[in-house]
Write a protein that holds these residues in place. Sequence first.
Motif: not given
Length: 244
Positions: A20, A226, A229-230, A232-235, A238
């Motif tokens: 990854d 979780n 996941h957060a 890896r996927s901070i948007d 948000d």
Amino acid sequence: MKKHSLGNRIRGKIGRAIFDYDMISEGDHVVVGLSGGKDSVFLLVALNQIRRWSPVKFDLSACSVDISGGSWDVSPMEELCDELKIPYKVVPHPIEEIIRIREERSPCSFCANMRRGILNSYAKEMGGNTVALGHNLDDAVETALMNLFRTGRFRSFQPRIWQSNSDMNLIRPLLYLTEKAILQEISRMEIPLVRYTCPFSLETERTRAKELVLDLTARFPDAKQNILHALRSIDGKDRWQAED
């Protein structure tokens, strides 16, 4: 050490983290920072097995920074590296004494930074271009919570980072494994560890963060995954944006 192989699930998670984040490339020389604890010893054994079947060929060595300045018994690690036929170097440095003299308020952070600088330097002398550390999923989650509560930023260490000051890559292949999973695999494979108690580790911010994570996972079993996941996927959507 017993000649057990890595479990498929464990090997898959390590391989997934390496893939990854593009941690290891063809021809790399990876130097494991070997502290003798469960994570670094397991990392060394795991990478040694992974390189046997991996289509990406890389060299492997190990290096320990003896923070006691020379009184640490490293013979178990020497024996392990001899058994695995892995080049090994020990670098004595009186970090414990320096911490006492300076009366460091954050001894763990100071020690980690010093050890990393020394490790990078000697890894390069050994011909390495990549340093591998044994940080696991619990470490990543604890660091994220410490940063959140202390600095107001939700961030953790990077899985892979280029260190321009030392001209070295730093990777963390155990990132997807929990501390519990590592301990279970160590027990199953009967991997020997080095018993060493840091005199500054009894009550630290890291210890308090670990206790908090234990409490959270008791209430919310998926909390660690979780938080991963957060991370890896901070948007950007948000984020709260104040009006100009």
